[in-house]
Design an enzyme around this catalytic site. Structure first.
Site, PDB file in Angstrom:
ATOM      1  N   GLY A 159      56.950 -77.586   1.029  1.00 25.10           N
ATOM      2  CA  GLY A 159      55.754 -77.062   1.657  1.00 25.10           C
ATOM      3  C   GLY A 159      54.586 -78.024   1.516  1.00 25.10           C
ATOM      4  N   CYS A 160      53.608 -77.893   2.403  1.00 24.52           N
ATOM      5  CA  CYS A 160      52.467 -78.816   2.417  1.00 24.52           C
ATOM      6  C   CYS A 160      51.581 -78.629   1.190  1.00 24.52           C
ATOM      7  CB  CYS A 160      51.674 -78.653   3.701  1.00 24.52           C
ATOM      8  SG  CYS A 160      51.202 -76.954   4.097  1.00 24.52           S
ATOM      9  N   TYR A 161      51.191 -77.390   0.895  1.00 28.63           N
ATOM     10  CA  TYR A 161      50.415 -77.148  -0.315  1.00 28.63           C
ATOM     11  C   TYR A 161      51.189 -77.601  -1.550  1.00 28.63           C
ATOM     12  CZ  TYR A 161      46.958 -74.041   1.950  1.00 28.63           C
ATOM     13  OH  TYR A 161      45.935 -73.513   2.713  1.00 28.63           O
ATOM     14  N   VAL A 162      52.487 -77.348  -1.525  1.00 30.55           N
ATOM     15  CA  VAL A 162      53.333 -77.667  -2.675  1.00 30.55           C
ATOM     16  C   VAL A 162      53.350 -79.158  -2.945  1.00 30.55           C
ATOM     17  CG1 VAL A 162      55.643 -77.428  -3.629  1.00 30.55           C
ATOM     18  CG2 VAL A 162      54.747 -75.661  -2.115  1.00 30.55           C
ATOM     19  N   THR A 163      53.428 -79.952  -1.876  1.00 32.02           N
ATOM     20  CA  THR A 163      53.452 -81.400  -2.044  1.00 32.02           C
ATOM     21  C   THR A 163      52.171 -81.899  -2.696  1.00 32.02           C
ATOM     22  OG1 THR A 163      54.927 -81.660  -0.138  1.00 32.02           O
ATOM     23  CG2 THR A 163      53.694 -83.607  -0.838  1.00 32.02           C
TER      24      THR A 163
END
Length: 360
Positions: A159-163
């Site tokens: 996920g983008c936030y996760v990255t």
């Protein structure tokens, strides 16, 4: 040279994949599909691609001149397939890829939890339809799993936030610099993170001139962040994650706060932690630890595959503060997917991703 395919090419992540793959030096041809626009011309939907889908040099979108094909045609024609689809849809394409000897990189959450179907079911409210394919999948964060990615069949793109959160916290967790009971992740994203389908949330009059917290205490990226941090630290991590919507098209900024481990309280300086981050990421092509005192901004990674990071020791030497920024459509989604393809295929990891950020 390979043939690449994109299933779900008319969403934001899908068309960003098309943009990147069209200029990739090792992609000979490109096949694309979209259920919503099947049979139409891709350049009629995204005019920034006008004249680029059939350039006469062998790079073809769809079957001819950007014509959107079916998903089945894309899988049959491609060596590597990208799925940019709603959660719960990619499994059947992964099963077909496994049976026909293809690779698949999925940008949804379907393959982000390895064999942990229970967590996926809890947060995404759906069952796995093809459980066997998950044994072939690897989580696609290169900075954590580069060697596993090289030998995988199926990649679950993070996920983008996760990255942004994981890359910001990874060195501190790996080195045991912080206590893990409660780590706060405060993130803000551009509106493309909400997808292309119109909703009350992403209408201009609703999100313009405003900042909004959403998914508080229950955002689907929370268990993914927690999982990554727990693996990096080698022990359970408590994560408090709050996402916000910013009135801009793309970009993510995450600010993380973690108490220093007791043995480091009052003994570590900002310069010392900064040096450890610099050393940790010195060989990573897409993570830039900025010069001391320079703070990351979303505009300085816009359109690129970079994640920029800065660190501070604050609160009288008791807390670590980390700032991390990336383009949610590139390093947070499609760029990272291409980076994973490069690893799968044995290409240079930076191939097709050497864009210089647009500073304004």
């Amino acid at each position: 040279m390979i043939v690449a395919g994109v299933i779900g090419a008319t969403g934001y992540a899908g068309v960003e994949l098309v943009r990147l793959l069209l200029r990739h030096p090792q992609v000979e041809s490109l096949y694309v599909s979209s259920v919503s626009f099947e049979g139409q011309q891709l350049e009629d939907i995204y005019q920034n691609l006008f004249g680029l889908c059939d350039s006469g040099d062998g790079r073809i979108c769809g079957k001819t001149s950007g014509l959107l094909a079916t998903a089945e045609e894309v899988v049959a024609a491609s060596d590597v397939v990208f799925t940019a689809l709603p959660h719960g849809v990619a499994e059947k394409h992964a099963d077909e890829c496994i049976r026909t000897g293809k690779n698949l990189v999925d940008l949804s959450a379907d393959f982000r939890f390895d064999q942990d179907e229970a967590t996926f079911r809890e947060w995404y409210k759906t069952e796995w339809q093809f459980p066997a394919v998950h044994a072939e999948s690897v989580y696609g964060l290169p900075e954590m799993y580069r060697e596993k990615i090289r030998n995988a069949r199926i990649i679950g793109n993070p996920g983008c936030y996760v990255t942004s959160a994981t890359l910001g916290l990874l060195p501190a967790l790996k080195k045991g610099l912080v206590a893990t009971d409660t780590i706060i992740v405060d993130s803000k994203s551009g509106v493309t993170g909400a997808g292309r389908n119109p909703s009350m949330t992403n209408q201009f009059c609703e999100c313009g001139e405003s900042v909004m917290a959403y998914g508080v205490g229950g955002h689907r990226h929370q268990p993914e962040i927690k999982r990554n941090c727990t693996i990096a630290a080698g022990k359970e991590c408590g994560i408090v994650f709050t996402p916000h919507l910013l009135p801009m098209s793309r970009g993510i900024i995450s600010t993380m706060y973690a108490p220093l481990a007791q043995e480091f309280v009052g003994k570590l300086t900002t310069d010392q932690v900064w040096q450890q981050y610099r050393d940790f990421y010195k060989k990573e092509p897409f993570v830039r630890v900025l010069d001391a005192g320079k703070n990351p901004t979303t505009r300085n990674v816009r359109g690129s595959n970079y994640c920029d990071i800065q660190v501070y020791v604050v609160d009288g030497g008791r807390m670590l503060q980390v700032i991390s920024v990336l383009d949610n459509m590139v390093k947070g989604a499609s760029g990272q997917a291409v980076q994973n393809m490069n690893l799968l295929c044995g290409f240079a990891e930076t191939a097709g991703l050497d864009m210089i950020p647009a500073a304004f």
